[in-house]
Design a protein around this motif. Structure first.
Motif, PDB file in Angstrom:
ATOM      1  N   ILE A   1       1.112  -1.386   0.417  1.00 24.85           N
ATOM      2  CA  ILE A   1      -0.019  -0.035   0.208  1.00 24.85           C
ATOM      3  C   ILE A   1       0.662   1.345  -0.529  1.00 24.85           C
ATOM      4  O   ILE A   1       0.729   2.351  -1.026  1.00 24.85           O
ATOM      5  CB  ILE A   1      -0.809  -0.095   1.047  1.00 24.85           C
TER       6      ILE A   1
ATOM      7  N   THR B   1      -2.690  -6.190  -3.745  1.00 23.77           N
ATOM      8  CA  THR B   1      -3.374  -5.181  -2.945  1.00 23.77           C
ATOM      9  C   THR B   1      -2.005  -3.573  -3.711  1.00 23.77           C
ATOM     10  O   THR B   1      -2.563  -2.663  -2.692  1.00 23.77           O
ATOM     11  CB  THR B   1      -2.428  -5.617  -1.608  1.00 23.77           C
TER      12      THR B   1
ATOM     13  N   ASP C   1      -4.785  -1.123  -5.468  1.00 26.35           N
ATOM     14  CA  ASP C   1      -5.746   0.235  -5.202  1.00 26.35           C
ATOM     15  C   ASP C   1      -5.094   0.217  -3.948  1.00 26.35           C
ATOM     16  O   ASP C   1      -5.418   1.330  -3.356  1.00 26.35           O
ATOM     17  CB  ASP C   1      -7.201  -0.929  -4.793  1.00 26.35           C
ATOM     18  N   GLY C   2      -4.853  -0.616  -3.191  1.00 25.22           N
ATOM     19  CA  GLY C   2      -3.865   0.019  -2.136  1.00 25.22           C
ATOM     20  C   GLY C   2      -2.925   1.560  -2.273  1.00 25.22           C
ATOM     21  O   GLY C   2      -2.705   2.258  -1.505  1.00 25.22           O
TER      22      GLY C   2
ATOM     23  N   LEU D   1      -4.112   4.375  -3.604  1.00 23.69           N
ATOM     24  CA  LEU D   1      -4.938   5.674  -1.630  1.00 23.69           C
ATOM     25  C   LEU D   1      -3.979   6.012  -1.681  1.00 23.69           C
ATOM     26  O   LEU D   1      -4.522   7.601  -1.143  1.00 23.69           O
ATOM     27  CB  LEU D   1      -5.704   4.053  -1.175  1.00 23.69           C
ATOM     28  N   THR D   2      -2.654   5.519  -1.536  1.00 19.57           N
ATOM     29  CA  THR D   2      -2.019   6.394  -1.014  1.00 19.57           C
ATOM     30  C   THR D   2      -1.050   7.506  -1.147  1.00 19.57           C
ATOM     31  O   THR D   2      -1.527   8.796  -0.472  1.00 19.57           O
ATOM     32  CB  THR D   2      -0.115   5.162  -0.580  1.00 19.57           C
TER      33      THR D   2
ATOM     34  N   GLN E   1      -4.618   8.669   1.424  1.00 20.13           N
ATOM     35  CA  GLN E   1      -5.737   7.946   2.034  1.00 20.13           C
ATOM     36  C   GLN E   1      -4.939   6.998   2.929  1.00 20.13           C
ATOM     37  O   GLN E   1      -5.617   6.063   2.613  1.00 20.13           O
ATOM     38  CB  GLN E   1      -7.224   7.655   1.462  1.00 20.13           C
ATOM     39  N   SER E   2      -3.625   6.649   3.027  1.00 22.22           N
ATOM     40  CA  SER E   2      -2.586   6.164   3.634  1.00 22.22           C
ATOM     41  C   SER E   2      -3.209   4.962   4.022  1.00 22.22           C
ATOM     42  O   SER E   2      -3.000   3.980   4.456  1.00 22.22           O
ATOM     43  CB  SER E   2      -1.751   5.899   3.756  1.00 22.22           C
TER      44      SER E   2
ATOM     45  N   ALA F   1      -6.359   2.997   3.640  1.00 26.07           N
ATOM     46  CA  ALA F   1      -6.103   1.977   3.010  1.00 26.07           C
ATOM     47  C   ALA F   1      -5.521   0.827   3.607  1.00 26.07           C
ATOM     48  O   ALA F   1      -5.762  -0.117   4.145  1.00 26.07           O
ATOM     49  CB  ALA F   1      -5.022   2.416   1.737  1.00 26.07           C
TER      50      ALA F   1
ATOM     51  N   GLY G   1      -7.803   2.838  -6.345  1.00 28.91           N
ATOM     52  CA  GLY G   1      -8.089   3.211  -5.288  1.00 28.91           C
ATOM     53  C   GLY G   1      -9.513   2.776  -4.994  1.00 28.91           C
ATOM     54  O   GLY G   1     -10.145   3.458  -3.961  1.00 28.91           O
TER      55      GLY G   1
ATOM     56  N   ALA H   1     -12.053   0.701  -2.994  1.00 28.86           N
ATOM     57  CA  ALA H   1     -11.827  -0.039  -1.525  1.00 28.86           C
ATOM     58  C   ALA H   1     -12.572  -1.510  -1.677  1.00 28.86           C
ATOM     59  O   ALA H   1     -11.500  -2.402  -1.231  1.00 28.86           O
ATOM     60  CB  ALA H   1     -12.673   0.352  -0.532  1.00 28.86           C
TER      61      ALA H   1
ATOM     62  N   LEU I   1      -9.181  -3.566  -2.843  1.00 23.30           N
ATOM     63  CA  LEU I   1      -8.695  -3.925  -2.213  1.00 23.30           C
ATOM     64  C   LEU I   1      -8.702  -5.039  -0.729  1.00 23.30           C
ATOM     65  O   LEU I   1      -8.573  -5.826  -0.435  1.00 23.30           O
ATOM     66  CB  LEU I   1      -7.928  -2.769  -0.557  1.00 23.30           C
TER      67      LEU I   1
END
Lengths: 496, 122
Positions: A77, A90, A93-94, A97-98, A102-103, A106, A292, A294, A297
C-alpha cells in the motif's frame, strides 16, 4: 465440556503463548519486508520446531504464515511493492489510495479485510474439518490417489502460460521423491552407487534450497533502493466501520479464499485474482478498480488471508496438504508421530481444539499489534536488500545443518538454491516442485496399496468417489484445452 | 519430463543468446546475474565447513561480516549490525531452541570449567 476446558488451558501455557506472540509479531515483520515472505521464514524455522511440542511448533509456523500476509499489505500500500507475492493485487488499489493521501484508510481497510478473511477461514476449518473427516473413511487408496492426481492437474493447469514448465517441475518433484531406497523392497532407485543418495533427497533440504537460499541469492544480486515512506497518522480503526458497508465483497472474497485453500494445489495467488475479478465484475463502480477502489483492496486481502486456515482442512481431514506451506507443516506432524487424517479427530480431539483456538487468537493478536505499531513496523521496510540476503544465507545454515549435521545436505541445499534462483530469474514458479515431491510420495503409497485390488486400469475408477474425481480431472483438462483452442482462434492475426 | 523442460526453457535461452551476442556489457551483466550466486553458494559451503571446526559463534562472527563486505557494504554500522545479528541468531537457535549443531573442535582448547558450556550454548 471437560475436553474444551483442557484444550483452552493448553493454549494458556507459557510456551504456546510465546509461540503465538513470536509467530504473530514475527510473521508481520517478515511479511512487511519485501523479498522475504513466509515461505523463507517457515523453511528456515521448520527444522528448529521439531524439538518443540507439536502444538507450539504448529502455532509458531501458522502464526508466521497467517501474519505475513497482513504485514505484506504494508509495503504494497505504501510503496507499491508487495511484501509477499500474494499481496501483489493489494498494490493495484492500495497504492493509488496512498497517492490520494488516504494511506491510513487503505491500511485500515486492508487490516480489517484480512482479519475478517482470517476469522472466517478459521470458522470454516472448525466446521468443515470434522465433516470431511467423517467422509474421509470412505476414501480408499484409489480415491486418495485420484484426489492427489486432481491436485497435481490443477496445479499445472492453473498456471496459465507456463503449463509446460510447471508440468515439468511437478514431474521433477515426483522424480526427486523416487531417488533412494524404496520403502517396501529396499530396491535402489537412481542412486548410481552413491552412498549419500541412498536416503534420497530430504524434503526440508530441497525446501530450504529452493525457497530460502534462492531468495538470498536473488536479494544479493539486487541493488539496494532507497524507499521513501509516506506519513501514516491517525487511528486505523475506521476500516472496521467502513468494511461493514462492503459485506457482500468481504463475504464472497473470503469464501473464494476458503474454497481455493481447500482445493489442493491452488493457494492464495489464484484466490486473490479470482476474488478481485469477481468483485470487479459485480461492482457498481468497476471503473474505479485499479484507481483506489475500496472493494478491490478488500477483495484481495480477505481472499488471501482466508487461505491459510482453509488449507489446513484437507491436511487435517485427509492428510493431503492444500498448498506448499501446509505441505511443510506436514513434516511437523510426522516428526511427532501425529498422522493427519480421520483418526486424528478420534485420537487427538483436544489437540485439534487447541489448534483452532490458537489460529483464532493469532488473528486477534495480529490485528491488535498492527493497530498499535504500524508506524514502528514501517522502519523494517527500509532494510537493505543485500544485507537481508546475507541474513537469509546465514539463517539457512541453521535449518539445513541441524537436520543431520551433514555437509552433503548443505551442498544439495546450495545446489537447489541455484536451481531455485534460476527458476525465479526465469519467472517460473517453484511451488510446483515442492508439491510434486509431497504429493508424489502420497501418490506412490496409495498407488502401491491399490495394486492389490486392481486387475485392469479401469478398476481405478470403479468406485463412486474415484470415478467422480476422475470425471473432474477429465473435465478440468477438457476445459483447459478448450480454452486454449478458443484463445488461439480468437487471437487477432498480425496483419490486423 | 525432459521434453517438457526443454520446451519450456528454450524461449528464455534464445532471448538471452540474442541479447549477449553483440553487446559485451550485456554479456558481462548476463554472466554476473547467472554466475554470481555460485560464488555465494561457495561462501555458504565454506561457512558449513568452518562451523564444526571453529564453532558456530566464532564462524558466524567471522563469516557474516565477510559476506557483508563482499555484498558491497563498507560502513561500520553494517559490520556492527552483522555481529549483533550473528550473536542473536546463535543465541536464539543454539542456546535457546537447542538446535542440534555440534560444538567446534577448537572448543577442546578451552579450560575444563567453560568447555562444556561453550559446546552446548555456542
Amino acid at each position: 465440556m471437560e475436553l474444551l476446558l483442557e484444550s483452552m488451558l493448553a493454549i494458556l501455557r507459557i510456551d504456546v503463548l510465546l509461540a503465538l506472540l513470536v509467530g504473530s509479531i514475527g510473521g508481520v515483520i517478515i511479511g512487511a519486508i519485501p523479498g522475504v515472505g513466509p515461505a523463507v521464514a517457515i523453511a528456515v524455522i521448520l527444522p528448529a520446531t521439531f524439538s518443540l511440542e507439536p502444538l507450539v511448533g504448529l502455532t509458531l509456523l501458522l502464526g508466521i504464515y497467517g501474519a505475513a500476509m497482513y504485514g505484506g499489505a504494508i509495503p504494497a500500500i505504501l510503496i507499491n511493492t508487495p511484501g509477499t507475492p500474494v499481496n501483489a493485487l493489494t498494490t493495484c488499489d492500495g497504492y493509488p489510495l496512498t497517492q490520494q493521501n488516504q494511506s491510513r484508510r487503505a491500511l485500515s481497510l486492508a487490516y480489517s479485510a484480512s482479519f475478517i478473511g482470517g476469522i472466517f477461514s478459521v470458522i470454516c476449518l472448525v466446521l468443515l474439518s470434522p465433516v470431511i473427516a467423517k467422509i474421509a473413511p470412505l476414501f480408499g487408496s484409489r480415491d486418495i490417489f485420484m484426489a492427489v492426481l486432481l491436485g497435481m492437474v490443477l496445479v499445472i493447469i492453473t498456471h496459465r502460460g507456463q503449463t509446460l514448465a510447471v508440468g515439468a517441475l511437478v514431474c521433477f518433484g515426483v522424480f526427486l521423491n523416487t531417488v533412494g531406497l524404496e520403502s517396501i523392497y529396499y530396491s535402489k532407485r537412481y542412486v548410481f552407487a552413491q552412498g549419500w543418495l541412498f536416503s534420497g533427497f530430504n524434503l526440508i533440504v530441497v525446501l530450504l534450497g529452493v525457497f530460502a537460499l534462492s531468495q538470498a541469492f536473488l536479494l544479493l544480486n539486487q541493488r539496494d533502493e532507497r524507499k521513501q515512506l509516506p506519513e501514516v497518522s491517525g487511528s486505523l480503526l475506521s476500516g472496521l466501520k467502513e468494511i461493514a458497508q462492503h459485506k457482500r465483497v468481504v463475504g464472497v472474497s473470503s469464501s473464494c479464499g476458503v474454497i481455493m485453500g481447500i482445493i489442493p494445489g491452488v493457494g492464495e495467488f489464484l484466490a486473490q485474482f479470482f476474488s478481485y475479478t469477481l468483485a470487479q465484475k459485480f461492482s457498481a463502480t468497476p471503473e474505479l478498480f485499479g484507481k483506489g477502489a475500496a472493494e478491490g483492496l478488500i477483495a484481495s486481502e480477505s481472499a488471501n488471508n482466508a487461505v491459510p486456515a482453509a488449507a489446513m482442512i484437507p491436511l487435517l481431514a485427509l492428510g493431503i496438504p492444500g498448498e506448499a506451506l501446509t505441505a511443510m507443516m506436514l513434516s511437523v506432524f510426522y516428526v511427532h508421530n501425529i498422522i493427519p487424517g480421520p483418526a486424528l479427530f478420534q485420537t487427538r480431539p483436544g489437540f485439534l481444539i487447541s489448534l483452532y483456538a490458537a489460529l483464532f487468537l493469532v488473528n486477534v493478536l495480529i490485528l491488535l499489534f498492527l493497530l498499535t505499531t504500524t508506524k514502528t513496523i514501517l522502519n523494517v521496510v527500509r532494510v537493505p536488500s543485500r544485507f537481508l540476503g546475507v541474513c537469509i544465507l546465514m539463517l539457512s545454515f541453521v535449518g539445513v545443518y541441524s537436520l543431520r549435521n551433514s555437509l552433503i545436505d548443505c551442498a544439495v541445499c546450495a545446489l537447489f538454491g541455484l536451481v531455485g534462483y534460476g527458476l525465479k530469474r526465469l519467472q517460473v514458479p517453484i511451488v510446483p516442485l515442492i508439491l510434486g515431491m509431497v504429493l508424489g510420495e502420497i501418490m506412490e503409497q496409495k498407488f502401491r496399496s491399490s495394486l492389490a485390488r486392481i486387475e485392469t486400469p479401469l478398476d481405478f475408477i470403479n468406485r463412486p468417489i474415484s470415478a467422480i474425481l476422475f470425471a473432474i480431472i477429465v473435465f478440468a483438462l477438457l476445459a483447459h484445452f478448450g480454452e486454449m483452442i478458443y484463445r488461439k482462434k480468437n487471437r487477432p492475426s498480425p496483419h490486423e | 519430463m525432459a521434453l517438457f523442460s526443454l520446451l519450456g526453457l528454450m524461449p528464455p535461452w534464445q532471448r538471452a543468446a540474442a541479447i549477449v551476442q553483440n553487446d559485451s556489457a550485456a554479456r558481462r551483466e548476463w554472466v554476473y546475474h547467472w554466475l554470481g550466486p555460485v560464488e555465494y553458494a561457495l561462501y555458504f559451503l565454506f561457512y558449513v565447513y568452518l562451523v564444526p571446526r571453529l564453532g558456530y559463534l566464532p564462524s558466524t562472527l567471522l563469516v557474516f561480516p565477510l559476506l557483508v563486505f563482499r555484498a558491497g557494504y563498507r560502513e561500520r554500522k553494517y559490520f556492527a549490525l552483522s555481529w549483533v545479528v550473528g550473536v542473536v541468531i546463535v543465541v536464539l537457535f543454539k542456546s535457546l531452541l537447542q538446535v542440534k549443531i555440534p560444538g567446534g573442535e577448537i572448543y577442546s582448547l578451552l579450560p575444563d570449567g567453560i568447555r562444556n558450556f561453550w559446546i552446548q550454548r555456542f
